[in-house]
Design a protein around this motif. Structure first.
Motif, PDB file in Angstrom:
ATOM      1  N   ALA A 239       0.823  -1.212   0.000  1.00 21.23           N
ATOM      2  CA  ALA A 239       0.000   0.000   0.000  1.00 21.23           C
ATOM      3  C   ALA A 239       0.853   1.256   0.000  1.00 21.23           C
ATOM      4  CB  ALA A 239      -0.936  -0.003   1.209  1.00 21.23           C
ATOM      5  N   SER A 240       1.972   1.221   0.721  1.00 18.42           N
ATOM      6  CA  SER A 240       2.832   2.408   0.798  1.00 18.42           C
ATOM      7  C   SER A 240       3.497   2.712  -0.541  1.00 18.42           C
ATOM      8  CB  SER A 240       3.893   2.214   1.887  1.00 18.42           C
ATOM      9  OG  SER A 240       4.834   1.214   1.522  1.00 18.42           O
ATOM     10  N   PHE A 241       3.819   1.683  -1.320  1.00 19.20           N
ATOM     11  CA  PHE A 241       4.403   1.930  -2.635  1.00 19.20           C
ATOM     12  C   PHE A 241       3.335   2.378  -3.626  1.00 19.20           C
ATOM     13  CE2 PHE A 241       8.014  -0.580  -1.030  1.00 19.20           C
ATOM     14  CZ  PHE A 241       9.060   0.222  -1.479  1.00 19.20           C
ATOM     15  N   VAL A 242       2.113   1.872  -3.470  1.00 22.02           N
ATOM     16  CA  VAL A 242       1.013   2.326  -4.320  1.00 22.02           C
ATOM     17  C   VAL A 242       0.770   3.819  -4.117  1.00 22.02           C
ATOM     18  CG1 VAL A 242      -1.488   2.175  -4.686  1.00 22.02           C
ATOM     19  CG2 VAL A 242      -0.119   0.075  -4.490  1.00 22.02           C
ATOM     20  N   TRP A 243       0.844   4.264  -2.868  1.00 24.36           N
ATOM     21  CA  TRP A 243       0.587   5.672  -2.544  1.00 24.36           C
ATOM     22  C   TRP A 243       1.873   6.499  -2.478  1.00 24.36           C
ATOM     23  CZ3 TRP A 243      -4.175   7.866  -2.272  1.00 24.36           C
ATOM     24  CH2 TRP A 243      -5.249   6.988  -2.303  1.00 24.36           C
ATOM     25  N   ARG A 244       2.981   5.893  -2.876  1.00 22.69           N
ATOM     26  CA  ARG A 244       4.265   6.600  -2.960  1.00 22.69           C
ATOM     27  C   ARG A 244       4.660   7.231  -1.623  1.00 22.69           C
ATOM     28  NH1 ARG A 244       3.480   9.688  -8.832  1.00 22.69           N
ATOM     29  NH2 ARG A 244       3.078   7.797 -10.039  1.00 22.69           N
ATOM     30  N   CYS A 245       4.505   6.476  -0.568  1.00 19.93           N
ATOM     31  CA  CYS A 245       4.955   6.935   0.760  1.00 19.93           C
ATOM     32  C   CYS A 245       5.527   5.728   1.508  1.00 19.93           C
ATOM     33  CB  CYS A 245       3.821   7.594   1.530  1.00 19.93           C
ATOM     34  SG  CYS A 245       2.279   6.664   1.610  1.00 19.93           S
ATOM     35  N   TRP A 246       6.650   5.214   0.995  1.00 22.78           N
ATOM     36  CA  TRP A 246       7.227   3.987   1.539  1.00 22.78           C
ATOM     37  C   TRP A 246       7.644   4.143   3.006  1.00 22.78           C
ATOM     38  CZ3 TRP A 246      12.101   4.380   3.472  1.00 22.78           C
ATOM     39  CH2 TRP A 246      12.883   5.471   3.040  1.00 22.78           C
ATOM     40  N   GLU A 247       7.913   5.397   3.417  1.00 19.95           N
ATOM     41  CA  GLU A 247       8.289   5.617   4.813  1.00 19.95           C
ATOM     42  C   GLU A 247       7.179   5.164   5.764  1.00 19.95           C
ATOM     43  OE1 GLU A 247       9.968   9.084   2.333  1.00 19.95           O
ATOM     44  OE2 GLU A 247       8.117   7.919   2.475  1.00 19.95           O
ATOM     45  N   TRP A 248       5.943   5.405   5.348  1.00 22.74           N
ATOM     46  CA  TRP A 248       4.789   4.987   6.154  1.00 22.74           C
ATOM     47  C   TRP A 248       4.743   3.465   6.277  1.00 22.74           C
ATOM     48  CZ3 TRP A 248       0.019   3.094   3.607  1.00 22.74           C
ATOM     49  CH2 TRP A 248      -0.943   2.718   4.548  1.00 22.74           C
ATOM     50  N   GLY A 249       4.989   2.752   5.178  1.00 24.56           N
ATOM     51  CA  GLY A 249       4.989   1.289   5.213  1.00 24.56           C
ATOM     52  C   GLY A 249       6.061   0.746   6.133  1.00 24.56           C
ATOM     53  N   VAL A 250       7.252   1.355   6.081  1.00 27.47           N
ATOM     54  CA  VAL A 250       8.352   0.916   6.944  1.00 27.47           C
ATOM     55  C   VAL A 250       8.021   1.189   8.409  1.00 27.47           C
ATOM     56  CG1 VAL A 250      10.763   1.339   7.568  1.00 27.47           C
ATOM     57  CG2 VAL A 250      10.106   1.185   5.151  1.00 27.47           C
ATOM     58  N   ALA A 251       7.492   2.387   8.697  1.00 30.73           N
ATOM     59  CA  ALA A 251       7.154   2.749  10.080  1.00 30.73           C
ATOM     60  C   ALA A 251       6.061   1.839  10.639  1.00 30.73           C
ATOM     61  CB  ALA A 251       6.704   4.209  10.148  1.00 30.73           C
TER      62      ALA A 251
END
Length: 440
Positions: A239-251
């Motif tokens: 989901a974080s890569f779909v929305w271009r916010c990979w930092e959120w996925g990692v956190a």
């Protein structure tokens, strides 16, 4: 008036007031023709929704009234501001040079601007997010709950917003519904503790189901909690890569890992050989009991919100707690039906509502992490736009629950121009144009 840009954050002290920007239009004729009324309506809707992105979302309601003065017509438009701090001279000029100019040109100078002023009215010391005037004659009922059959109506009554449970990858929809459903400080504050607690206790419960290795002395172990951790981490990273916010996925993955570790530590500390968690020797260490306690506290925090959502009250709009529990009935039918819905609401609190609070944590933990990141400056433009749309919906009087978003830019596009079929300009009458409400 202090000049500040439309991008400035809302001052919450400012939200304790109702602030009205009034435009007074003079009509150089004795009557307001239907075509002219339509032009005024178009102008009002453009100012409310800003489809061209000229001024930003700064109004949440417009009240239009007409008066006859010495053979001429005057039209007063009271625009309700979300915050005066986001409406300065720059925004006023943009409003006039874009949408108001269109009205002037299309009406062939029949309409002229007479005056404009900001009227600030102190409404109350503590603002309630939703202003819905309860109809004392309204009778709640089964037909007011969304759905075409008993099963769909039951799920709407139970879950309020069923799609939020499976629309995992729609980040904007998840963020929007979280904000709409958790008015005020108390509800959000409680959720920021109970949701991680539910993650820990759920992981502790799942740790008893071993895939291989069932002893703390073994080097390699794999249990159901580890499988679930990997599954959720993959989902959030995707989901974080779909929305271009990979930092959120990692956190979010890191938070899930910490909760997984805490759950497994709880399990290995209190486990008893030969006993499962659903039949434990140490009852006080049972994660099922603790998860239930966390969930019932989480469900109870919703009672601190000033409004109850549709369906649970038997009506199709938000209703205040005093109106739902204390309103006097005006008929026998209303008394019986309202009593039934009150009884069902009380009965649902320790059962259905608590269950929702428990099984919703897989999609809520990521939203909670995003809120924390947003609070410290992550994706500020995206986050502020979303909060403003949520604020506008809350203050509209009946926030929509089933609004669909696809892209981050659709946060603003959710306020598309709204056409009112009943809009008229009649003598001695006032028309209110509110934010569009999705009745799906």
């Amino acid at each position: 008036m202090q000049q500040e840009g439309a991008e400035k954050c809302v001052d919450f002290d400012d939200l304790a007031k109702v602030i009205i920007f009034r435009q007074n239009l003079m009509v150089a004729s004795e009557t307001v023709e239907p075509w002219l009324a339509a032009q005024v309506e178009e102008y009002v809707q453009n100012a409310l929704n800003d489809p061209d992105g000229e001024i930003g979302i700064i109004f949440y309601r417009a009240i239009v009234s007409k008066n006859a003065i010495q053979g001429k017509q005057e039209i007063d438009i009271d625009f309700h501001l979300i915050s005066q701090k986001r409406f300065g001279d720059e925004e006023k000029n943009k409003l006039k040079t874009s949408y108001l100019n269109r009205l002037m040109l299309s009406s062939n100078n029949i309409v002229t601007l007479k005056s404009e002023r900001v009227i600030e009215i102190v409404k109350e010391e503590k603002r309630e997010p939703v202003f819905h005037h309860v109809d004392s004659e309204e009778v709640p009922g089964y037909s007011k709950i969304n759905g075409g059959n008993f099963i769909t109506k039951f799920f709407h009554y139970w879950l309020i917003i069923p799609p939020v449970q499976w629309r995992f990858f729609d980040l904007v929809y998840q963020l929007y519904t979280f904000d709409i459903m958790h008015f005020g400080f108390v509800s959000k504050f409680v959720h920021f503790f109970t949701i991680p607690a539910n993650v820990i206790f759920s992981m502790s419960f799942l740790a008893q189901f071993s895939i291989f290795g069932n002893s703390s002395e073994e080097l390699f172990m794999l249990n159901a909690s580890t499988i679930f951790l990997l599954f959720l981490s993959i989902m959030y990273m995707t989901a974080s890569f779909v929305w271009r916010c990979w930092e959120w996925g990692v956190a979010t993955s890191a938070v899930l890992f910490v909760c997984w570790m805490g759950g497994n530590m709880w399990y290995w500390t209190f486990m008893v050989e030969g006993n499962s968690w659903y039949n434990p020797t140490y009852l006080w260490a049972n994660p099922i009991i603790w998860s239930y306690l966390a969930s019932i506290v989480q469900a109870g925090s919703h009672m601190c919100s000033p409004q109850l959502p549709p369906y649970i009250t038997g009506v199709d709009h938000w209703e205040s707690l005093p109106a739902f529990f204390c309103q006097k009935s005006t008929s026998a039918e209303q008394f019986v039906k309202r009593l039934c819905f009150r009884f069902m609401a009380i009965l649902s609190y320790p059962t259905l509502s608590t269950a929702v609070s428990w099984f919703s944590w897989p999609h809520l933990i990521g939203i909670e992490v995003f809120y924390i990141l947003g609070g410290i400056g992550f994706k500020p433009k995206f986050f502020q736009d979303l909060l403003r749309v949520a604020e506008k919906e809350e203050r509209s009087g009946n926030a929509g629950l089933h609004i669909t978003h696809v892209r981050p830019s659709d946060v603003i596009d959710s306020c598309t121009p709204f056409k009112s079929e009943s809009y008229q300009l009649l003598g001695n009458e006032i028309c209110t144009i509110d934010m569009p409400v999705d009745k799906d």
